[in-house]
Design a protein around this motif. Structure first.
Motif, mmCIF file in Angstrom:
data_model
loop_
_atom_site.group_PDB
_atom_site.id
_atom_site.type_symbol
_atom_site.label_atom_id
_atom_site.label_comp_id
_atom_site.label_asym_id
_atom_site.label_seq_id
_atom_site.Cartn_x
_atom_site.Cartn_y
_atom_site.Cartn_z
ATOM 1 N N LEU A 207 0.831 -1.203 0.000
ATOM 2 C CA LEU A 207 0.000 0.000 0.000
ATOM 3 C C LEU A 207 0.865 1.252 0.000
ATOM 4 O O LEU A 207 0.555 2.235 -0.694
ATOM 5 C CB LEU A 207 -0.918 0.003 1.223
ATOM 6 N N LEU A 208 1.944 1.238 0.760
ATOM 7 C CA LEU A 208 2.855 2.372 0.784
ATOM 8 C C LEU A 208 3.464 2.591 -0.598
ATOM 9 O O LEU A 208 3.541 3.729 -1.088
ATOM 10 C CB LEU A 208 3.942 2.145 1.827
ATOM 11 N N LEU A 209 3.879 1.510 -1.249
ATOM 12 C CA LEU A 209 4.426 1.614 -2.599
ATOM 13 C C LEU A 209 3.371 2.150 -3.564
ATOM 14 O O LEU A 209 3.658 3.039 -4.385
ATOM 15 C CB LEU A 209 4.920 0.246 -3.061
ATOM 16 N N SER A 210 2.156 1.653 -3.474
ATOM 17 C CA SER A 210 1.108 2.090 -4.399
ATOM 18 C C SER A 210 0.819 3.584 -4.239
ATOM 19 O O SER A 210 0.553 4.280 -5.215
ATOM 20 C CB SER A 210 -0.178 1.288 -4.195
ATOM 21 N N GLY A 211 0.894 4.086 -2.996
ATOM 22 C CA GLY A 211 0.658 5.505 -2.774
ATOM 23 C C GLY A 211 1.692 6.375 -3.461
ATOM 24 O O GLY A 211 1.362 7.411 -4.050
ATOM 25 N N ILE A 212 2.946 5.960 -3.411
ATOM 26 C CA ILE A 212 4.010 6.720 -4.075
ATOM 27 C C ILE A 212 3.862 6.624 -5.588
ATOM 28 O O ILE A 212 4.021 7.612 -6.308
ATOM 29 C CB ILE A 212 5.384 6.213 -3.605
ATOM 30 N N GLN A 213 3.535 5.451 -6.081
ATOM 31 C CA GLN A 213 3.312 5.294 -7.522
ATOM 32 C C GLN A 213 2.154 6.162 -7.989
ATOM 33 O O GLN A 213 2.224 6.786 -9.059
ATOM 34 C CB GLN A 213 3.023 3.813 -7.831
ATOM 35 N N GLY A 214 1.106 6.246 -7.195
ATOM 36 C CA GLY A 214 -0.017 7.103 -7.558
ATOM 37 C C GLY A 214 0.383 8.559 -7.603
ATOM 38 O O GLY A 214 -0.044 9.308 -8.485
ATOM 39 N N GLY A 215 1.216 8.983 -6.649
ATOM 40 C CA GLY A 215 1.689 10.361 -6.651
ATOM 41 C C GLY A 215 2.521 10.702 -7.864
ATOM 42 O O GLY A 215 2.601 11.863 -8.273
ATOM 43 N N LEU A 216 3.123 9.684 -8.459
ATOM 44 C CA LEU A 216 3.906 9.872 -9.686
ATOM 45 C C LEU A 216 3.038 9.727 -10.940
ATOM 46 O O LEU A 216 3.559 9.740 -12.053
ATOM 47 C CB LEU A 216 5.047 8.845 -9.732
ATOM 48 N N ASN A 217 1.726 9.592 -10.745
ATOM 49 C CA ASN A 217 0.779 9.368 -11.853
ATOM 50 C C ASN A 217 1.071 8.066 -12.605
ATOM 51 O O ASN A 217 0.724 7.934 -13.781
ATOM 52 C CB ASN A 217 0.761 10.554 -12.830
ATOM 53 N N ARG A 218 1.677 7.132 -11.898
ATOM 54 C CA ARG A 218 1.892 5.797 -12.474
ATOM 55 C C ARG A 218 0.739 4.916 -12.027
ATOM 56 O O ARG A 218 0.883 4.034 -11.193
ATOM 57 C CB ARG A 218 3.247 5.245 -12.029
ATOM 58 N N GLU B 49 -3.644 -4.406 -6.097
ATOM 59 C CA GLU B 49 -4.191 -5.744 -6.369
ATOM 60 C C GLU B 49 -3.353 -6.817 -5.675
ATOM 61 O O GLU B 49 -3.896 -7.816 -5.174
ATOM 62 C CB GLU B 49 -4.242 -5.998 -7.876
ATOM 63 N N LYS B 50 -2.040 -6.629 -5.639
ATOM 64 C CA LYS B 50 -1.186 -7.578 -4.918
ATOM 65 C C LYS B 50 -1.513 -7.577 -3.429
ATOM 66 O O LYS B 50 -1.548 -8.636 -2.791
ATOM 67 C CB LYS B 50 0.289 -7.239 -5.144
ATOM 68 N N ALA B 51 -1.740 -6.384 -2.883
ATOM 69 C CA ALA B 51 -2.114 -6.294 -1.469
ATOM 70 C C ALA B 51 -3.429 -7.016 -1.220
ATOM 71 O O ALA B 51 -3.579 -7.735 -0.219
ATOM 72 C CB ALA B 51 -2.211 -4.835 -1.050
ATOM 73 N N ASN C 145 -9.573 -8.559 2.465
ATOM 74 C CA ASN C 145 -10.408 -7.707 3.311
ATOM 75 C C ASN C 145 -9.684 -6.451 3.793
ATOM 76 O O ASN C 145 -10.134 -5.810 4.747
ATOM 77 C CB ASN C 145 -10.892 -8.496 4.535
ATOM 78 N N PHE C 146 -8.588 -6.092 3.130
ATOM 79 C CA PHE C 146 -7.817 -4.911 3.540
ATOM 80 C C PHE C 146 -8.523 -3.671 3.001
ATOM 81 O O PHE C 146 -8.420 -3.315 1.832
ATOM 82 C CB PHE C 146 -6.398 -5.021 2.986
ATOM 83 N N ILE C 147 -9.248 -2.984 3.871
ATOM 84 C CA ILE C 147 -10.116 -1.894 3.426
ATOM 85 C C ILE C 147 -9.326 -0.752 2.804
ATOM 86 O O ILE C 147 -9.771 -0.124 1.828
ATOM 87 C CB ILE C 147 -10.998 -1.405 4.595
ATOM 88 N N ALA C 148 -8.135 -0.453 3.341
ATOM 89 C CA ALA C 148 -7.352 0.669 2.814
ATOM 90 C C ALA C 148 -6.938 0.435 1.367
ATOM 91 O O ALA C 148 -6.857 1.386 0.581
ATOM 92 C CB ALA C 148 -6.120 0.902 3.683
ATOM 93 N N ALA C 149 -6.684 -0.818 0.994
ATOM 94 C CA ALA C 149 -6.315 -1.114 -0.392
ATOM 95 C C ALA C 149 -7.512 -0.933 -1.313
ATOM 96 O O ALA C 149 -7.371 -0.452 -2.449
ATOM 97 C CB ALA C 149 -5.751 -2.528 -0.505
ATOM 98 N N HIS C 150 -8.693 -1.334 -0.855
ATOM 99 C CA HIS C 150 -9.905 -1.107 -1.660
ATOM 100 C C HIS C 150 -10.130 0.394 -1.880
ATOM 101 O O HIS C 150 -10.465 0.824 -2.992
ATOM 102 C CB HIS C 150 -11.124 -1.713 -0.968
#
Length: 503
Positions: free
Chosen positions: A158-169, A178-180, A186-191
């Protein structure tokens, strides 16, 4: 430009848009069930010898996953009270902090005690420092290292995905989420994170966003956060009554949460019910905690922009600047800098150059104070780059293209040391403005295409440049999308009616 939506994770914590403070939790919540979809899912160590500190940290993590930032900080503060050497606890106090000074102080404490922490916690602390220093590439490399060491950790992903999102990736962001979810369905933050990506990132898919938010709502049906995001999906689908109902329900579930009233104010702004919008913003400011009142106030001013009264918006923002020091805010300086930037944007767009110049002069002094307090070379460069951007844009709008080009090159020089793949987007936007104002539409379109097309104001400039250069077929779908964009930002308020007319 203001951000489009509140972030799920404080990955780059140098922009403190709202503050956090203690708030009593509702006694009707099933905390054990909520733990199973939040703090019970991690895969990363929590290093403390204090059971009380660990307990409060995990409770804070639960509240942060559910976007209850005020409750989260209360728990994180209790955690470091129980263990004064709890490094990761201090990091999370920093990431939910009330003020710039509070963030700096607690990040420094986290770094001071980092040697006592696990390798994973040390990496998280380093990621925060890299963000503060505007080293996004460094953040990405550290997050990738964390995932390589803890490949089965949903939180690392999730931490990695947040940084990737900030880079518009966004594609990479969604893969990480999806990996998370493959590890922890049932990881609500990933949803919530992947839903937000589909909602605001390219390529957008509003139906997939809705599906992930619905999945989150099934996991926590009585949490305001899930109704908040369901409301966002309904806005995207242009179901404004449905969005209004979701935000209202979310506020009913936590009457101390002012943000849901703010969200409803956005809906009423888009619906053209300006009296109701102002009433909602007034209510959100009356209820707001920490810095919320200061950062909700500009949205009330945007109502005047939607109504076609930009001088009224400027007057309201000036009043906010003048009164911020007396509002009891933890960080009035940040509120004033933000409000002055808003005035400058309106002034430049509407050619109210006197208002823009006065705001930028005042903002320069206040931003310099922020930069000096930061002690971060990267933060200082970011402030200098912002000043150069505004100077170039204002000069271009006034027809002083020589000055505009010089300031644009100055911007490029300032950001050159930054390890941020997106650092030249703003430079291309400036070149786009310079070309567009001179009637060089094809050149403008080429430059805007390299700008931040996640920003509706820049996307609109791109569409108008396409249109003017004989590429109307490419411009038309952009106009249509912007006509029902329904996410609030000053730039969008300035172009919404024009986009609807052209759609």
């Amino acid at each position: 430009m203001p951000s489009l939506h509140r972030p799920l994770c404080a990955v780059v914590a140098s922009v403190l848009l709202s503050a956090c403070a203690a708030a009593p939790a509702s006694n009707t919540r099933d905390l054990a069930a909520l733990d199973k979809v939040t703090s019970g899912i991690s895969g990363l160590p929590v290093t403390t010898s204090s059971a009380d500190a660990r307990n409060h940290f995990l409770q804070g993590q639960r509240e942060l996953d559910l976007t209850r930032g005020f409750d989260a900080q209360d728990h994180f503060k209790r955690a470091v009270t129980a263990d004064s050497t709890f490094a990761i606890g201090y990091l999370y106090v920093a990431n939910t902090s009330n003020s710039f000074d509070d963030f700096k102080m607690n990040l420094a404490r986290a770094e001071h005690f980092a040697s006592r922490a696990s390798d994973a916690e040390q990496i998280e602390i380093q990621i925060a420092r890299k963000g503060f220093d505007n080293d996004v590439s460094g953040q990405l490399a550290l997050a990738e290292e964390l995932v390589s060491k803890y490949p089965r950790s949903p939180r690392a992903l999730l931490l990695l995905s947040g940084i990737q999102g900030g880079l518009n990736r966004q594609v990479d962001n969604r893969v990480s989420d999806e990996k998370a979810l493959a590890v922890a369905p049932n990881f609500i933050a990933a949803h919530l994170d992947i839903g937000n990506s589909y909602l605001l990132g390219e390529p957008k898919d509003f139906q997939k966003a809705l599906e992930h938010f619905q999945a989150a709502a099934r996991l926590a049906p009585n949490e305001p956060a899930t109704h908040d995001f369901l409301g966002d999906a309904q806005r995207a689908l242009n179901n404004l009554p449905g969005a209004r109902a979701e935000y209202t329900r979310g506020h009913e579930l936590n009457p101390r949460d002012a943000s849901l009233l703010q969200q409803r104010g956005h809906v009423n702004s888009f619906a053209g019910d300006y009296a109701a919008a102002r009433a909602d913003y007034d209510s959100s400011m009356a209820l707001g905690r920490g810095n919320e009142r200061g950062f909700f106030a500009p949205f009330r001013a945007y109502v005047s922009v939607y109504a076609g009264d930009t001088p009224g918006a400027i007057a309201e923002l000036k009043k906010l600047v003048a009164g911020a020091d007396g509002m009891g805010l933890p960080d009035p300086l940040a509120v004033k800098v933000n409000a002055l930037a808003n005035i400058a944007v309106i002034g430049i767009e509407t050619r109210d150059f006197a208002a823009a110049e006065a705001a930028l002069t005042q903002r320069a002094s206040l931003a310099a104070q922020q930069a000096e307090k930061s002690g971060s070379a990267g933060f200082k460069r970011a402030q200098q780059a912002n000043a150069a951007y505004f100077s170039a844009w204002l000069a271009a709008r006034k027809g002083d293209y020589a000055t505009a080009k010089r300031e644009a090159e100055h911007y490029a020089t300032i950001v050159a040391p930054d390890a941020n793949p997106r650092k030249m987007e703003a430079y291309h936007q400036l070149q786009g403005f310079i070309a567009a104002y001179q009637g060089k539409a094809a050149s403008a379109a080429a430059h805007f295409a390299e700008g931040n097309l996640q920003d509706p104001y820049i996307e609109y400039q791109y569409a108008t440049a396409l249109d003017a250069s004989g590429q109307s077929a490419k411009a038309k779908p952009i106009y249509k999308a912007l006509a029902v964009y329904n996410f609030n930002a000053l730039g969008y308020a300035l172009i919404r009616k024009e986009a609807q007319a052209k759609a």
